[in-house]
Scaffold this motif. Structure first.
Motif, PDB file in Angstrom:
ATOM      1  N   GLY A  12     -43.989 -12.454  -4.724  1.00 64.15           N
ATOM      2  CA  GLY A  12     -44.507 -12.017  -3.087  1.00 64.15           C
ATOM      3  C   GLY A  12     -44.621 -12.859  -2.095  1.00 64.15           C
ATOM      4  O   GLY A  12     -45.186 -12.597  -1.069  1.00 64.15           O
ATOM      5  N   HIS A  13     -44.397 -14.172  -2.087  1.00 68.07           N
ATOM      6  CA  HIS A  13     -44.226 -15.401  -1.264  1.00 68.07           C
ATOM      7  C   HIS A  13     -43.534 -14.958   0.022  1.00 68.07           C
ATOM      8  O   HIS A  13     -42.501 -14.318  -0.030  1.00 68.07           O
ATOM      9  CB  HIS A  13     -44.175 -16.565  -1.902  1.00 68.07           C
ATOM     10  CG  HIS A  13     -45.278 -16.941  -2.959  1.00 68.07           C
ATOM     11  ND1 HIS A  13     -46.530 -17.049  -2.548  1.00 68.07           N
ATOM     12  CD2 HIS A  13     -45.391 -17.185  -4.307  1.00 68.07           C
ATOM     13  CE1 HIS A  13     -47.328 -17.476  -3.629  1.00 68.07           C
ATOM     14  NE2 HIS A  13     -46.390 -17.440  -4.598  1.00 68.07           N
TER      15      HIS A  13
ATOM     16  N   GLY B 254     -41.266 -22.889  -3.462  1.00 65.04           N
ATOM     17  CA  GLY B 254     -40.604 -21.731  -4.334  1.00 65.04           C
ATOM     18  C   GLY B 254     -39.080 -21.856  -4.164  1.00 65.04           C
ATOM     19  O   GLY B 254     -38.281 -21.103  -4.905  1.00 65.04           O
ATOM     20  N   LEU B 255     -38.445 -22.510  -3.068  1.00 61.64           N
ATOM     21  CA  LEU B 255     -37.141 -22.457  -2.996  1.00 61.64           C
ATOM     22  C   LEU B 255     -36.681 -24.018  -2.910  1.00 61.64           C
ATOM     23  O   LEU B 255     -37.516 -24.974  -2.467  1.00 61.64           O
ATOM     24  CB  LEU B 255     -36.873 -21.927  -1.490  1.00 61.64           C
ATOM     25  CG  LEU B 255     -36.986 -20.383  -1.633  1.00 61.64           C
ATOM     26  CD1 LEU B 255     -36.597 -19.934   0.047  1.00 61.64           C
ATOM     27  CD2 LEU B 255     -36.398 -19.584  -2.415  1.00 61.64           C
ATOM     28  N   ASP B 256     -35.634 -24.316  -3.330  1.00 63.88           N
ATOM     29  CA  ASP B 256     -34.878 -25.692  -3.043  1.00 63.88           C
ATOM     30  C   ASP B 256     -35.056 -26.240  -1.797  1.00 63.88           C
ATOM     31  O   ASP B 256     -34.683 -25.906  -0.845  1.00 63.88           O
ATOM     32  CB  ASP B 256     -33.638 -25.817  -3.732  1.00 63.88           C
ATOM     33  CG  ASP B 256     -33.397 -25.265  -5.113  1.00 63.88           C
ATOM     34  OD1 ASP B 256     -34.517 -25.058  -5.748  1.00 63.88           O
ATOM     35  OD2 ASP B 256     -32.108 -25.145  -5.689  1.00 63.88           O
ATOM     36  N   GLY B 257     -35.685 -27.449  -1.789  1.00 63.70           N
ATOM     37  CA  GLY B 257     -35.871 -28.168  -0.637  1.00 63.70           C
ATOM     38  C   GLY B 257     -37.066 -27.765   0.549  1.00 63.70           C
ATOM     39  O   GLY B 257     -37.159 -28.401   1.488  1.00 63.70           O
TER      40      GLY B 257
ATOM     41  N   SER C 188     -39.441 -14.770 -14.245  1.00 62.59           N
ATOM     42  CA  SER C 188     -38.986 -13.867 -13.520  1.00 62.59           C
ATOM     43  C   SER C 188     -38.923 -14.017 -12.046  1.00 62.59           C
ATOM     44  O   SER C 188     -38.122 -13.580 -11.209  1.00 62.59           O
ATOM     45  CB  SER C 188     -39.805 -12.520 -13.723  1.00 62.59           C
ATOM     46  OG  SER C 188     -40.896 -12.532 -13.786  1.00 62.59           O
ATOM     47  N   ARG C 189     -39.836 -14.783 -11.484  1.00 58.97           N
ATOM     48  CA  ARG C 189     -39.993 -15.108 -10.196  1.00 58.97           C
ATOM     49  C   ARG C 189     -39.202 -16.278  -9.611  1.00 58.97           C
ATOM     50  O   ARG C 189     -39.256 -16.317  -8.466  1.00 58.97           O
ATOM     51  CB  ARG C 189     -41.490 -15.360  -9.565  1.00 58.97           C
ATOM     52  CG  ARG C 189     -42.128 -16.635 -10.370  1.00 58.97           C
ATOM     53  CD  ARG C 189     -43.648 -16.780  -9.856  1.00 58.97           C
ATOM     54  NE  ARG C 189     -44.168 -18.292 -10.343  1.00 58.97           N
ATOM     55  CZ  ARG C 189     -44.648 -18.401 -11.618  1.00 58.97           C
ATOM     56  NH1 ARG C 189     -44.790 -17.322 -12.442  1.00 58.97           N
ATOM     57  NH2 ARG C 189     -45.167 -19.550 -11.845  1.00 58.97           N
TER      58      ARG C 189
ATOM     59  N   LEU D   4     -51.167 -19.828   5.505  1.00 65.20           N
ATOM     60  CA  LEU D   4     -50.789 -18.345   5.879  1.00 65.20           C
ATOM     61  C   LEU D   4     -50.357 -17.672   4.277  1.00 65.20           C
ATOM     62  O   LEU D   4     -50.874 -16.642   3.914  1.00 65.20           O
ATOM     63  CB  LEU D   4     -49.755 -18.184   6.712  1.00 65.20           C
ATOM     64  CG  LEU D   4     -49.311 -16.677   6.884  1.00 65.20           C
ATOM     65  CD1 LEU D   4     -50.776 -15.754   7.411  1.00 65.20           C
ATOM     66  CD2 LEU D   4     -48.374 -16.486   7.941  1.00 65.20           C
ATOM     67  N   ASP D   5     -49.446 -18.295   3.819  1.00 64.76           N
ATOM     68  CA  ASP D   5     -48.724 -17.798   2.420  1.00 64.76           C
ATOM     69  C   ASP D   5     -49.989 -17.924   1.344  1.00 64.76           C
ATOM     70  O   ASP D   5     -49.976 -17.129   0.522  1.00 64.76           O
ATOM     71  CB  ASP D   5     -47.700 -18.932   1.914  1.00 64.76           C
ATOM     72  CG  ASP D   5     -46.768 -18.143   0.777  1.00 64.76           C
ATOM     73  OD1 ASP D   5     -46.710 -16.957   0.978  1.00 64.76           O
ATOM     74  OD2 ASP D   5     -46.340 -18.940   0.014  1.00 64.76           O
TER      75      ASP D   5
END
Length: 388
Positions: free
Chosen positions: A299-300, A163-166, A37-38, A277-278
């Motif tokens: 929530g990142h 969490g994201l491409d690249g 889901s995330r 930080l994340d």
């Protein structure tokens, strides 16, 4: 510099080819992780990309051991092979997690084991950054424990930001490039006769491996680096940062007009600021909700950017820009007067803060309410009078 760039190129070429091979194997064997889901993707993608990054690192490190100038790093020094052993172990742990979805505590044990391998047979912290003077670590056990703890923290930080491409690969390239230049200049300006440096070599190889991997991972991604790749990058950058702690006596940082000599130690943390930080925000957020700090959520920082209206690519570019400000803004302290650098860094951060928050500020801005009937009639009469 030429030899380091050649090692970087070697890592990039091998990583690109190995990632392509990992894509074929993953797709043919249907080695896909379930879509959660995330997740921000809607199609099944293999998570074997970490193997490509590892292949680039492995080949470049072995080639370096037999190459002019950089082979001096290996003379009477087992640290490169200790880092390689820890990297191999963490890739195995990460690959198992990518394919089998290990429990968080099992993965943590694997991370700790890999970090201990590096701390015992590879690199080890010699000092702790502290103002006004760094603290010298004389106790071997304390040094090993702190080294392992720093490596585990950095591995999880990079794993969280992936969490994201690249995103993770690009952040590693930008931060690693700033770190590479810093480590190179620091060592070239030191008083040691041997100018070869493990920190510079590690960052060069990390950057090269991620450059070779990124074309496969750019949105829409054809393959993910998975936990194996993200944790490998974290381990290597942490190891390079630990090596750099022994370089604070370099005359390079005398140019900073009063900036303390702990800058060489703090710069790696500036490079890794966004991932750390994340990680910190995730731990606080999940603990406050009564959940395990290792439990996954949506929530990142990159999720927040997409939630306020940014596209996938734009969110990644924004994170790249923040990394540039932090990494190269920190590097500038070693070259230019600190007052000038501080003013420019603050100004750049302020502009980026407004740009980052713009969709949120735009949506929260007060909007004109509906006009009353009397106001509409008055406007119509004014328009009619103007036409006459």
């Amino acid at each position: 510099m030429i030899m380091y760039l050649l090692m970087m190129l070697t890592a990039a070429v091998v990583s690109y080819g190995a990632t392509w091979g990992a894509r074929l194997i993953g797709n043919r064997l249907q080695l896909f992780s379930p879509i959660r889901s995330r997740d921000t993707h809607s199609h099944k993608v293999s998570r074997l990309g970490g193997l490509g990054i590892y292949a680039g690192f492995l080949v470049a490190l072995c080639v370096a051991s037999q190459s002019f100038f950089v082979k001096d790093i290996y003379r009477g020094n087992a640290s490169p092979w200790g880092v390689l052993a820890g990297a191999t172990l963490i890739v195995i742990v990460g690959l198992a997690d990518d394919l089998l979805d290990l429990r968080w505590w099992v993965k943590l044990i694997g991370q700790s084991a890999a970090a201990m391998v590096v701390a015992i047979w590879g690199v080890r912290m010699a000092i702790v950054p502290f103002v006004p003077e760094p603290i010298i670590l004389e106790n071997e056990i304390v040094s090993i424990v702190l080294t392992a703890g720093l490596i585990v923290t950095t591995m999880n930080a990079f794993n969280f930001i992936d969490g994201l491409d690249g995103l993770a690969a690009g952040v590693a390239i930008i931060g690693g490039a700033a770190f590479f230049l810093t480590a190179y200049w620091v060592h070239r300006n030191s008083d040691v006769l041997d100018k070869s440096d493990l920190a510079t070599l590690l960052t060069a190889v990390v950057v090269g491996s991620c450059v070779g991997f990124l074309p496969h991972n750019w949105f829409p991604s054809k393959i993910f680096m998975g936990d194996s790749g993200a944790m490998l990058i974290g381990l290597l950058l942490a190891s390079a940062g630990i090596v750099s702690t022994g370089q604070i006596t370099s005359g390079l940082y005398d140019r900073a007009n009063g900036i303390p000599t702990i800058i060489p130690i703090l710069l790696p943390f500036a490079v890794l600021f966004l991932p750390l930080l994340d990680l910190g925000l995730a731990v606080v957020r999940r603990t406050a909700l009564g959940r395990s700090p290792w439990s996954a959520d949506r929530g990142h920082l990159h999720h927040k950017l997409m939630d306020i209206g940014y596209s996938h690519r734009t969110a990644v570019v924004l994170m790249y820009m923040w990394t540039c400000i932090l990494a190269f803004g920190g590097l500038a302290f070693a070259i230019f007067p600190w007052q000038t650098v501080l003013a420019m860094d603050v100004a750049a951060a302020a502009v980026m803060a407004v740009v980052t928050a713009w969709p949120y500020l735009r949506d929260k801005a007060p909007k004109p309410g509906p006009r009353s009937e009397a106001e509409a009639e008055a406007e119509a009469e004014a328009e009619a009078a103007g036409q006459e």
